[in-house]
Design a protein around this motif. Structure first.
Motif, PDB file in Angstrom:
ATOM      1  N   ARG A  45      44.590  34.576  28.790  1.00 46.58           N
ATOM      2  CA  ARG A  45      44.781  35.462  29.952  1.00 46.58           C
ATOM      3  C   ARG A  45      44.377  36.900  29.607  1.00 46.58           C
ATOM      4  O   ARG A  45      43.778  37.594  30.429  1.00 46.58           O
ATOM      5  CB  ARG A  45      46.240  35.403  30.416  1.00 46.58           C
ATOM      6  CG  ARG A  45      46.666  34.031  30.947  1.00 46.58           C
ATOM      7  CD  ARG A  45      48.159  33.987  31.212  1.00 46.58           C
ATOM      8  NE  ARG A  45      48.588  32.691  31.706  1.00 46.58           N
ATOM      9  CZ  ARG A  45      48.849  31.647  30.922  1.00 46.58           C
ATOM     10  NH1 ARG A  45      48.723  31.762  29.608  1.00 46.58           N
ATOM     11  NH2 ARG A  45      49.228  30.495  31.442  1.00 46.58           N
ATOM     12  N   ARG A  46      44.717  37.317  28.410  1.00 45.72           N
ATOM     13  CA  ARG A  46      44.372  38.679  27.989  1.00 45.72           C
ATOM     14  C   ARG A  46      42.858  38.805  27.784  1.00 45.72           C
ATOM     15  O   ARG A  46      42.270  39.845  28.108  1.00 45.72           O
ATOM     16  CB  ARG A  46      45.129  39.035  26.719  1.00 45.72           C
ATOM     17  CG  ARG A  46      46.643  39.191  26.928  1.00 45.72           C
ATOM     18  CD  ARG A  46      47.361  39.434  25.608  1.00 45.72           C
ATOM     19  NE  ARG A  46      46.907  40.645  24.960  1.00 45.72           N
ATOM     20  CZ  ARG A  46      47.412  41.862  25.188  1.00 45.72           C
ATOM     21  NH1 ARG A  46      48.396  42.017  26.066  1.00 45.72           N
ATOM     22  NH2 ARG A  46      46.950  42.918  24.554  1.00 45.72           N
ATOM     23  N   VAL A  47      42.231  37.752  27.255  1.00 48.45           N
ATOM     24  CA  VAL A  47      40.777  37.770  27.100  1.00 48.45           C
ATOM     25  C   VAL A  47      40.110  37.841  28.472  1.00 48.45           C
ATOM     26  O   VAL A  47      39.158  38.611  28.682  1.00 48.45           O
ATOM     27  CB  VAL A  47      40.290  36.527  26.332  1.00 48.45           C
ATOM     28  CG1 VAL A  47      38.764  36.471  26.294  1.00 48.45           C
ATOM     29  CG2 VAL A  47      40.857  36.519  24.919  1.00 48.45           C
ATOM     30  N   HIS A  48      40.612  37.041  29.401  1.00 49.81           N
ATOM     31  CA  HIS A  48      40.094  37.050  30.780  1.00 49.81           C
ATOM     32  C   HIS A  48      40.181  38.457  31.376  1.00 49.81           C
ATOM     33  O   HIS A  48      39.232  38.935  32.013  1.00 49.81           O
ATOM     34  CB  HIS A  48      40.904  36.047  31.606  1.00 49.81           C
ATOM     35  CG  HIS A  48      40.649  36.102  33.076  1.00 49.81           C
ATOM     36  ND1 HIS A  48      39.520  35.563  33.656  1.00 49.81           N
ATOM     37  CD2 HIS A  48      41.378  36.616  34.089  1.00 49.81           C
ATOM     38  CE1 HIS A  48      39.574  35.745  34.964  1.00 49.81           C
ATOM     39  NE2 HIS A  48      40.682  36.394  35.247  1.00 49.81           N
ATOM     40  N   GLU A  49      41.316  39.130  31.159  1.00 52.98           N
ATOM     41  CA  GLU A  49      41.512  40.468  31.715  1.00 52.98           C
ATOM     42  C   GLU A  49      40.622  41.484  31.013  1.00 52.98           C
ATOM     43  O   GLU A  49      40.059  42.385  31.650  1.00 52.98           O
ATOM     44  CB  GLU A  49      42.984  40.863  31.597  1.00 52.98           C
ATOM     45  CG  GLU A  49      43.314  42.271  32.108  1.00 52.98           C
ATOM     46  CD  GLU A  49      42.950  42.479  33.571  1.00 52.98           C
ATOM     47  OE1 GLU A  49      42.750  43.653  33.956  1.00 52.98           O
ATOM     48  OE2 GLU A  49      42.857  41.485  34.321  1.00 52.98           O
ATOM     49  N   ARG A  50      40.454  41.363  29.696  1.00 56.60           N
ATOM     50  CA  ARG A  50      39.552  42.277  28.981  1.00 56.60           C
ATOM     51  C   ARG A  50      38.123  42.139  29.503  1.00 56.60           C
ATOM     52  O   ARG A  50      37.406  43.140  29.667  1.00 56.60           O
ATOM     53  CB  ARG A  50      39.587  41.981  27.483  1.00 56.60           C
ATOM     54  CG  ARG A  50      40.813  42.500  26.749  1.00 56.60           C
ATOM     55  CD  ARG A  50      40.704  42.224  25.260  1.00 56.60           C
ATOM     56  NE  ARG A  50      41.881  42.653  24.525  1.00 56.60           N
ATOM     57  CZ  ARG A  50      42.076  43.889  24.065  1.00 56.60           C
ATOM     58  NH1 ARG A  50      41.134  44.811  24.269  1.00 56.60           N
ATOM     59  NH2 ARG A  50      43.169  44.204  23.400  1.00 56.60           N
TER      60      ARG A  50
ATOM     61  N   VAL B 290      36.417  32.514  35.042  1.00 54.68           N
ATOM     62  CA  VAL B 290      37.451  31.664  35.637  1.00 54.68           C
ATOM     63  C   VAL B 290      38.536  31.423  34.597  1.00 54.68           C
ATOM     64  O   VAL B 290      38.250  30.949  33.490  1.00 54.68           O
ATOM     65  CB  VAL B 290      36.864  30.313  36.096  1.00 54.68           C
ATOM     66  CG1 VAL B 290      37.966  29.418  36.663  1.00 54.68           C
ATOM     67  CG2 VAL B 290      35.767  30.542  37.129  1.00 54.68           C
ATOM     68  N   LEU B 291      39.764  31.751  34.935  1.00 59.01           N
ATOM     69  CA  LEU B 291      40.902  31.407  34.084  1.00 59.01           C
ATOM     70  C   LEU B 291      41.332  29.998  34.485  1.00 59.01           C
ATOM     71  O   LEU B 291      41.932  29.792  35.534  1.00 59.01           O
ATOM     72  CB  LEU B 291      42.037  32.413  34.278  1.00 59.01           C
ATOM     73  CG  LEU B 291      43.195  32.332  33.282  1.00 59.01           C
ATOM     74  CD1 LEU B 291      42.705  32.585  31.866  1.00 59.01           C
ATOM     75  CD2 LEU B 291      44.286  33.313  33.651  1.00 59.01           C
ATOM     76  N   GLN B 292      41.001  29.038  33.672  1.00 58.31           N
ATOM     77  CA  GLN B 292      41.073  27.636  34.062  1.00 58.31           C
ATOM     78  C   GLN B 292      42.167  26.897  33.303  1.00 58.31           C
ATOM     79  O   GLN B 292      42.195  26.870  32.081  1.00 58.31           O
ATOM     80  CB  GLN B 292      39.729  26.955  33.783  1.00 58.31           C
ATOM     81  CG  GLN B 292      39.674  25.488  34.175  1.00 58.31           C
ATOM     82  CD  GLN B 292      38.352  24.862  33.782  1.00 58.31           C
ATOM     83  OE1 GLN B 292      37.498  25.506  33.177  1.00 58.31           O
ATOM     84  NE2 GLN B 292      38.174  23.589  34.121  1.00 58.31           N
ATOM     85  N   ARG B 293      43.068  26.278  34.061  1.00 57.79           N
ATOM     86  CA  ARG B 293      44.062  25.395  33.470  1.00 57.79           C
ATOM     87  C   ARG B 293      43.500  23.979  33.455  1.00 57.79           C
ATOM     88  O   ARG B 293      43.042  23.469  34.473  1.00 57.79           O
ATOM     89  CB  ARG B 293      45.375  25.425  34.253  1.00 57.79           C
ATOM     90  CG  ARG B 293      46.468  24.533  33.645  1.00 57.79           C
ATOM     91  CD  ARG B 293      47.752  24.619  34.456  1.00 57.79           C
ATOM     92  NE  ARG B 293      48.324  25.944  34.427  1.00 57.79           N
ATOM     93  CZ  ARG B 293      49.050  26.441  33.426  1.00 57.79           C
ATOM     94  NH1 ARG B 293      49.288  25.682  32.365  1.00 57.79           N
ATOM     95  NH2 ARG B 293      49.534  27.654  33.481  1.00 57.79           N
TER      96      ARG B 293
END
Length: 363
Positions: free
Chosen positions: A299-304, A313-316
């Protein structure tokens, strides 16, 4: 902002000026009463594309699966689904389970688990098995040929949601990483028969927000007669139908050129990852799911990345508990953009790992 969230894999967009004009967006009647004149031709072309006898169009895969399972009502069946199956298919299964039909899952991409489930299910009910053609969670094709052997040994029916693969995969051919034709998973595996039902949305590679079901003519006739959304919902709009006609025409004329370009872009992206000491799942499929180092928060990588100008895409995963960052590559991405995206990803991972190490030292 670099955008890696669009699933328009082949880059097809259908501006109004590119479509045939229409006098009326909708006929104001459900499909069971009347459909636009272009429906029959589009259904024939789509059935030929995916390798089935006949196809029926619908507004979405939700409509498709509702009607597919409606057509099963009144028959003694048991439902089985791959644990990684897309939620929309499961919604249709849940409706049938609420109506008293036995329903059980089996381990993701495991023909052995499916065989065990079918052996333990008892006699007297025809097994109906549901799976995806390609899984964006693990980045792997379903073992459809093995599933079909198990299903046929028990006199069952295999239903494939091919939303991801249609327009991307096709008949295998040397020198074409994704095959030719764009007909999807059944074409890729060379499968056909009256015990196969193909379902899929055209909203990804083909860029058209509608869906279809295809298969044996007898099954399609049953769905046509008993499908509940065909009675209670509107069919696809004329605009959607004209976009589908255009998408199928483009696919026939230049689809293989687009797929070759897509494969080259994905290969370039993966090579840049390799050079940066990174990797992803997905092979040469356009959905590239990053293998994030252990202990790093996706999640932090996605936000960075977002703050750095890259949308991902932050994918589950449906076939596992983890959350990861995915890049969806399309023909609209050029190689400098792909290279820059990997550079920013490597930078985001480095910064995240550095900050994590600093916090551990302080603690």
């Amino acid at each position: 902002m670099l955008d890696f969230t669009s699933a328009l894999y082949l880059g097809l967009v259908h501006a109004s000026r590119t479509l045939e004009p229409w006098e009326q967006l909708t006929l104001g009647a459900p499909a069971v009463l009347e459909e636009p004149a272009c429906v029959a031709r589009t259904e024939r072309d789509l059935a030929e594309l995916v390798g089935c006898e006949r196809a029926l169009l619908a507004r979405s895969t939700l409509h498709v699966f509702w009607d597919v399972f409606s057509a099963l009502e009144g028959r003694r069946v048991s439902l089985f689904w791959d644990d990684g199956a897309y939620p929309v298919a499961k919604w249709g299964i849940e409706v049938m389970a609420a109506r008293g039909v036995p329903a059980r899952g089996f381990h993701h991409h495991s023909p052995e688990s499916l065989a065990r489930r079918l052996r333990s299910s008892g006699q007297g009910r025809r097994p109906v098995v549901v799976c995806d053609g390609w899984c964006p969670g693990c980045g792997e094709l379903a073992p459809l040929d093995a599933y079909l052997r198990v299903v046929r040994a028990h006199g069952g029916l295999l239903i494939v949601d091919d939303t991801q693969a249609v327009g991307v995969l096709g008949r295998r051919q040397r020198g074409m990483a994704q095959g030719v034709g764009g007909g999807g998973s059944l074409r890729w595996h060379g499968l056909e028969g009256p015990d196969l039902v193909w379902c899929g949305s055209l909203a990804k590679a083909l860029g058209v927000p509608m869906a279809a079901v295809a298969g044996d003519a007898r099954w399609m006739a049953r769905i046509e007669a008993r499908g509940e959304t065909r009675v209670h919902c509107s069919p696809p709009s004329v605009a959607d139908l004209h976009a589908a006609r255009r998408a199928l025409l483009i696919n026939r004329r230049e689809g293989d050129v687009l797929r070759r370009a897509l494969a080259l872009r994905v290969a370039h992206f993966r090579e840049q990852l390799r050079r940066a000491g990174l990797s992803s799942t997905g092979g040469l499929f356009p959905v590239q799911r990053m293998r994030i180092p252990l202990g790093v928060d996706s999640r932090r990588v996605h936000e960075r990345l977002r703050r750095g100008g890259v949308r991902t895409v932050l994918q589950r995963s449906r076939c596992g508990p983890d959350v990861s960052v995915s890049f969806i590559v399309t023909t609209r991405h050029d190689t400098p953009e792909l290279t820059h995206a990997v550079e920013l990803l490597a930078e985001a991972l480095h910064d995240e790992q550095h900050e994590r190490t600093r916090h551990e030292r302080v603690a």
